[in-house]
Design an enzyme around this catalytic site. Sequence first.
Site, PDB file in Angstrom:
ATOM      1  CD  GLU A   1      -1.726   2.162   2.078  1.00 49.04           C
ATOM      2  OE1 GLU A   1      -1.212   3.173   1.543  1.00 49.04           O
ATOM      3  OE2 GLU A   1      -1.976   2.068   3.277  1.00 49.04           O
TER       4      GLU A   1
ATOM      5  CB  CYS B   1      -2.578   5.627   3.726  1.00 49.72           C
ATOM      6  SG  CYS B   1      -3.541   4.575   4.822  1.00 49.72           S
TER       7      CYS B   1
END
Length: 505
Positions: free
Chosen positions: A263, A300
Amino acid sequence: MTTAPHGKHLIAGDLVSGDTTFRSEPAHGDAHDFAVGTPALVDRAVRAAEDAFAALAATSRADRATFLETIADEIDKRGDAITAIGTSETGLPEARLQGERGRTVGQLRLFASHVRAGDYLDRRHDKALPDRAPLPRPDLRMMQRPIGPVAVFGASNFPLAFSTAGGDTASALAAGCPVVVKGHSAHPGTGEIVADAIAAAAAACGLPAGVFSQIQGGDRAVGQALVQHPLITAVGFTGSLAGGRALYDLCAQRPVPIPFYGELGSVNPMFVLPAAAAARGADIGTGWAGSLTMGVGQFCTNPGVAIVPADAADGLVAAAKDTLAAVAAQSMLTDGIADAYRKGVDRVAHASGVTEVMGTPGDGRNAAPYLFETTGDAWLANPALAEEVFGPLGIVVRARDADQMHQIAAQIEGQLTCTLHLDDADADLGRALLPVLERKAGRILANGFPTGVEVSDTMVHGGPYPASTNFGATSVGTLAIRRFLRPVCYQNMPVSILPEDLQAM
């Protein structure tokens, strides 16, 4: 008084010193020394994981669920110590660390329930048809099986939920895969306490100590040795695009390539449609500013870009500016992250067609929010504006019309999230944008903000590259277990030697 960390690696239940040490760089409080990892220690940990794999894979679902719940209990027992050193190392407030610990133990317990239920095994049985013409059909049974030892890299921005016992570790152990963690040097003391909790849980449950190891520190050679070790079968990573891409390439270059579940970053664009912008642009701007500055923008899912109709953007911009201007500078997780944030601010500020709306320079580890705006034409002409700036920086893109909004949606790269702010009158435009955004993101929101990721059966935390390296996977929620499983078909196998979960079918 907080007990000083022992500063050692945890390798298959043993605390191991190193020949050299590194010193932590806490936001406040005492610094401590920690052993530095080496490729030799990686090899020792991975071989112990391989030795433990058969035993862990053979555990019953009930026993594995108990193991996960015992890890959660052991972490909670150490809650005060985790909060004390975690706040010191990261600068995060106590409430944030306590909340993140709740999420960490919650996802461990969620996976325990998921494993007990057994649906994730996707068991199937095609019974034999010996009299079928022109050819008989054999007896066929299928289920998901664990893949082997998994490497996990701790994340800088989540010292608990995405690190030592975070989602990658929880889902791998739930699948029946031993884990070797490379701890993050931003919070080694926090990782150490959590690693000790996992080791205590393994011992209490009578599992081989090799089911879990953690190696602290070390240079790139340590990470390279981990992802390229021939006994590692998959990698979980949360971090920068540059670091993740380098590890991804190493995984692909192995003699036997393995999946890299990385990720890597996202700007999480919000599309504010015309009726919503006109009716409640100020409210959206205020809410956006709150999401943008949550955790000093170090999430994020931080929504760094708002695409707004040019003729209806003033209210949103003004409200966001007022809200951001009232936010004081706050400490970022590391000096390196703060420095990268300042460089990102400078890059955006000097881009063609960009205007600074507000901003206050930070110093040292502190960072304050910035707000910029640009036109849709300038945005489309400069793809570099769509690169993530990790921190509380927002860009308003004034789109000329609905067609230009559609152009912007089509141009953006893969994202973790995309958001539509829309009212009833925006339904046609929202309907037109949704198929485009479905190809861009793993999660699409309406009239909300993406910071805050629910840990559940339905959550997808992933997306097309560069948001993640495997768009068919998620690193949050019970679906994450599938990353560390593979289907195996058993043909005409005697029932007595099948895995227990298949014998009753």
